[in-house]
Design an enzyme around this catalytic site. Sequence first.
Site, PDB file in Angstrom:
ATOM      1  N   GLU A 272       0.823  -1.209   0.000  1.00  0.00           N
ATOM      2  CA  GLU A 272       0.000   0.000   0.000  1.00  0.00           C
ATOM      3  C   GLU A 272       0.859   1.261   0.000  1.00  0.00           C
ATOM      4  O   GLU A 272       0.506   2.266  -0.612  1.00  0.00           O
ATOM      5  CB  GLU A 272      -0.945  -0.008   1.203  1.00  0.00           C
ATOM      6  CG  GLU A 272      -1.942  -1.165   1.225  1.00  0.00           C
ATOM      7  CD  GLU A 272      -2.810  -1.250  -0.019  1.00  0.00           C
ATOM      8  OE1 GLU A 272      -3.050  -0.199  -0.663  1.00  0.00           O
ATOM      9  OE2 GLU A 272      -3.251  -2.369  -0.358  1.00  0.00           O
TER      10      GLU A 272
ATOM     11  N   HIS B  48     -12.749  -9.013  -4.183  1.00  0.00           N
ATOM     12  CA  HIS B  48     -12.731  -8.164  -5.375  1.00  0.00           C
ATOM     13  C   HIS B  48     -13.953  -8.353  -6.269  1.00  0.00           C
ATOM     14  O   HIS B  48     -14.192  -7.530  -7.155  1.00  0.00           O
ATOM     15  CB  HIS B  48     -11.450  -8.428  -6.174  1.00  0.00           C
ATOM     16  CG  HIS B  48     -10.209  -8.062  -5.422  1.00  0.00           C
ATOM     17  ND1 HIS B  48      -9.753  -8.796  -4.355  1.00  0.00           N
ATOM     18  CD2 HIS B  48      -9.329  -7.028  -5.571  1.00  0.00           C
ATOM     19  CE1 HIS B  48      -8.654  -8.240  -3.880  1.00  0.00           C
ATOM     20  NE2 HIS B  48      -8.370  -7.177  -4.591  1.00  0.00           N
TER      21      HIS B  48
END
Length: 699
Positions: free
Chosen positions: A399, A585
Amino acid sequence: MAVLLILILFFNTYSCENNVEELFKEINEATVKFNAIGADIAWQSALNPGNPALSSKAAVYQERLLSWQHRACKELENFHESHALNLTQERQAYLLCRGPKFIYKEAREISKIYEKLQSIYSNVEVCLLHSIGNNNTNVTIFENAISKYILYIKYLKLDDKAVPFAAKIAASDLKKDGICLKGEEDFEKVMEHSREPEILEWAWLAWREKMKLMKEPYEKLIYVENKAARRNGYTDIGASWRDELEIPNLREISYKLYKNIKPLYALLHGVVRFYLRREYGDIVPEKGPIPAHLLGNLWSQNWEPILDMILPNDINLDERMKSLNWTVKDMVKRAEDFYISIGLPPMTDTFWQKSVFSRDNHSLARCHGTAADMFKNDDFRLLYCSRVSFEDFYVIHHEMGHIQYYMAYKNQPGLFRQANSALHETIGDTLMYAVMTPQHLHRIRLLNDSELYNIRDPYADENYLTKGKLASHRKMIDEFDYEDGQETAINSKKNIIYSHIKHKQNDESHQVTTDDILVLKQALNKLPQIPFSLLMDEYRWKYFEGSIDKDSLNDEFWALAQDIQGIAPSGVRNEEYFDIGAKFHVPDNTPYIRYFLSSFLQHQLFEALCKAAVFGHRNVKEPLPPTIYLNRCDIYGSKAAGRILKDLMSRGHSQHWRQILRETIGEVDISANALKRHYRPLYVILMRLVEKYRIPIGW
């Protein structure tokens, strides 16, 4: 008269150019403002998803954004048709106006469906009767509760198949008297740590029992998205997704890339199946697909948790982090330190003030790792409910790679403050190959001195690769034939189909080095993600285009999973289920092929960074010396490597990804070659095992 005409034409052209430039200035400024509002709504929704005020705020935002975007694109289309745009303006117009074209009513409907799908996924809770004893870990408590539940079902003889039935009725309301598994985190704990096949099967089934609720809303979602995609010239929403990556023949390229690494994956698959069969017996077939619930992961995409079945010793990085009393903030600081060491900027003050690193003081329902660009005042944030573990250490690096990207292109015009999604997913993972080197693990005290110098002899391995039996096997591996998606090359004619060894023997055909352990950990984590990523989007592309029979949706998913991943479900998965929805997802409606492409790009990029670190400059044409393994290439502190990353990221979306790769690392295509070079040591490990135990390969 002629001079007058030239002057008129000049002033008209000048006026037109000024109008276009002014228009794009306004569009880029508006883009940043809209992005800032959208980022704030998304952040608040993650922190407080039940806030009723957010829904009306999001509705106003969507209405204004769509109205503005449609007007802007209509105006840009007129300039495009009159050839009034230069190349940079054409690219900005393309980026603004591509994708599905929603009307406001559709956008609101989509938002409501998203919320429903994500709520189904995030709010999973399964409670079981359990009297808590002196158990010392949550995982042990979960295992005991599940085991008692399964025995209870069997005792009552409620179902001959017992475990599937247990999964179906496990949702009863036992919150007051029982123990509850909440969300994917708890289910993942069970899948990672348990070695009881019935418990693993129960957890795998119970999770998917909840996901079948997605089937109907997901169908509605795709119906609306297909309408919006067709309104903008796409055949379906899948074509729009593929357009985002700017690879016209993406499907063909993806299968070629997979075919390139499939022999290596098949080797790993065969060795893992062999050791699973040792552990669990006949429930694992000698040949054929692996039962999905036995691979240490809720989705069979990360097999690292079962490393202890293969190697006689492991390096438990989680335990070492805890023994050093690391905190989550320590992990974030160490990730930042690596980026700073190669010349990239530190995290901003706002990052440290506004980021959320754990659930402490937050009632977060959705806690997937998220990097946020708030589009104002150097405001970049991280949202992640982290624990102290090496997997979380990876997520933080990943991230932070996104945040480094945001910071690098922050001075680009608004429409270029984005990047090809596959490149965006690549940065943090590239850095993790450097973090996983023995030198860096030793630097951060996760390896001791003896482990750092417990190194293989590179010349011995090179001889084994080129002169020993492995040389012929490697040639055969590179010459796999494909018939209906199945490997047929390793057959009796080539004399590599071996009988199964059913009893345990000592696996130490050579000394197990630190490198062996780390490269196998890495391979078990990374390689299974490649076919998994391809499966996730190939199935959805088929779904979007309507090429799957509506009466065979789940059956087609498992047919593809067997073909691509070499795995099989537990029991019969009929059309009542929606097993594709078991991965975050899907309800989040995030394309997955970006991770597939990133799996290759990150090796290409890391090899370029490694060369820069070794030779001291970029654009190195010659290969690395054969004695330098990529898995021991320490780039910490290399400013030459950092300059490559900064150059690549700072361009944002101002250029096509091919041009960016060519100008930064000298590559023009996504290739499997760097990945295969990275895993050359893995070939040695796997082929030694295949030779020793005559392990059958393929499914």
